[in-house]
Write an enzyme that holds these catalytic residues in place. Structure first.
Site, PDB file in Angstrom:
ATOM      1  CE  LYS A 184       5.492  17.282   3.060  1.00 34.91           C
ATOM      2  NZ  LYS A 184       4.904  15.940   3.071  1.00 34.91           N
ATOM      3  CD  GLU A 209       2.497  16.609  -0.202  1.00 34.73           C
ATOM      4  OE1 GLU A 209       3.059  16.527   0.894  1.00 34.73           O
ATOM      5  OE2 GLU A 209       1.619  17.444  -0.473  1.00 34.73           O
ATOM      6  CG  ASP A 210       4.959   9.836  -1.672  1.00 38.41           C
ATOM      7  OD1 ASP A 210       3.846   9.282  -1.791  1.00 38.41           O
ATOM      8  OD2 ASP A 210       5.884   9.732  -2.491  1.00 38.41           O
ATOM      9  CB  VAL A 211       3.504  11.326   4.720  1.00 44.00           C
ATOM     10  CG1 VAL A 211       3.655  11.998   6.068  1.00 44.00           C
ATOM     11  CG2 VAL A 211       2.082  10.866   4.515  1.00 44.00           C
ATOM     12  CG  ASP A 212       8.015   9.624   4.223  1.00 36.75           C
ATOM     13  OD1 ASP A 212       7.470   9.974   5.289  1.00 36.75           O
ATOM     14  OD2 ASP A 212       8.187   8.447   3.878  1.00 36.75           O
TER      15      ASP A 212
END
Ligand SMILES: [Zn+2]
Ligand SMILES: [Zn+2]
Length: 333
Positions: free
Chosen positions: A208, A267-270
């Site tokens: 990502k 997983e964190d969006v940020d």
């Protein structure tokens, strides 16, 4: 030593009470002599029974019973002989077990329809299954116990073999029992069938490269996807997701109907994911294509994702590997 099975004597005993078609008679002796179909077995038994009866008539016998029994099962030569002798020809009765459903013609017709539908799919292996109404099995069981038959096989075998044979001739494919790409379920008794196209699994790694990109679609916390003022009527908290950026191009590429993205780890969006990336398995449902160049798919995904996400190392995978991935790490979906 036990007396060897007298196939002919047993057959005429059965046919005396129960008229059977060639398939259903042959199936009672399915475990005897490999490399034969039950149709061939049944036909051969009836032919020899007929010839024996004719030989006895030549010797002056006046016993026409065997000819009558055979004529009643639809064995035409026996009916013709009786006719030539000026005797009454008994009416041919439908098979006691299958009611005349098992026939080459019927198998050809249903296989033809199945082939027509399968032409739309790319596949290298398949398996045929069969649904048999319980009353058919009951009638067969009755005969088996009445005549002490232990050389038979399940009637399913006739359906799967006959339909499978035609498919093998038509397509460049093999039979695969454990992990077939295509499952054809045949219900010859209702003249119906069902084609199950098993999912295709692709594995790889994703990185990502931007923030604010969830792994799976995030629906609006107020309207849950319906659309409201808060989400500007998009129904979404974030307009895109990794799942969609990877899944949609793959869906098109394999002409699938649906997909499921299985990403490893929470997983964190940020946060962004760097390094080799996180492993994922993409499950493509009901794909029409299966054997394509995955490098091309990789390019397609990365090109469309425009630097938001990048996939690498795409390879064909399996449900087993998906299970393994799930067991090794908590899955986001
Ligand atoms: Zn039959
Ligand atoms: Zn909303």
């Amino acid at each position: 030593m036990e007396k060897p099975l007298d196939i002919l004597r047993k057959s005429i005993e059965i046919l005396k009470t129960y008229p059977l078609c060639d398939y259903c008679l042959g199936r009672q002796f399915a475990s005897i002599g490999s490399g034969l179909t039950n149709l061939e077995r049944g036909r051969a038994i009836k032919t020899v029974l007929f010839m024996n009866a004719c030989a006895q008539l030549r010797e002056g016998s006046e016993d026409f019973e065997a000819l009558k029994i055979l004529a009643a099962t639809g064995f035409r030569a026996a009916a013709k002989s009786l006719e030539d002798l000026g005797l009454e020809v008994p009416e041919a009765k439908p098979c006691y077990i299958c009611n005349g459903v098992l026939s080459r013609k019927r198998f050809n017709e249903i296989a033809e329809k199945i082939c027509e539908e399968l032409k739309e799919y790319e596949f290298k292996n398949f398996v045929v299954g069969a649904r048999i109404p319980p009353d058919v099995r009951e009638r067969e069981d009755l005969i088996r116990s009445e005549f002490g038959i232990d050389t038979g096989e399940d009637i399913k075998g006739d359906v799967t073999r006959e339909v499978g044979r035609i498919l093998l001739r038509r397509f460049d494919v093999v039979v695969e029992y454990h992990n077939p790409e295509i499952v054809v379920l045949v219900d010859i008794f209702s003249n119906d069938y069902l084609i199950q196209v098993n999912p295709l699994f692709i594995k790889g790694f994703y990185r990502k490269l931007v923030r604010d990109l969830p792994q799976t679609p995030w629906y609006c916390r107020y309207c849950w996807g319906r659309g409201c003022e808060y989400c500007n009527y998009t129904g979404r908290e974030y307009p895109e997701s990794i799942s969609e950026l990877v899944g949609n191009p793959a869906l098109e590429f394999f002409e699938a109907l649906d997909y499921k993205f299985h990403g490893a780890g929470r997983e964190d969006v940020d946060a962004t994911v760097v390094g080799t990336g996180r492993p994922f398995v993409l499950e493509l449902k009901h794909p029409r294509r299966r054997y394509l160049d995955l490098r091309e798919l990789e390019r397609l995904i990365n090109e469309r994702a425009e630097g938001k996400v990048e996939v690498s190392g795409l390879e064909y995978s399996s449900r087993r590997e998906l299970r393994l991935l799930k067991s090794l790490s908590p899955m986001a979906s």
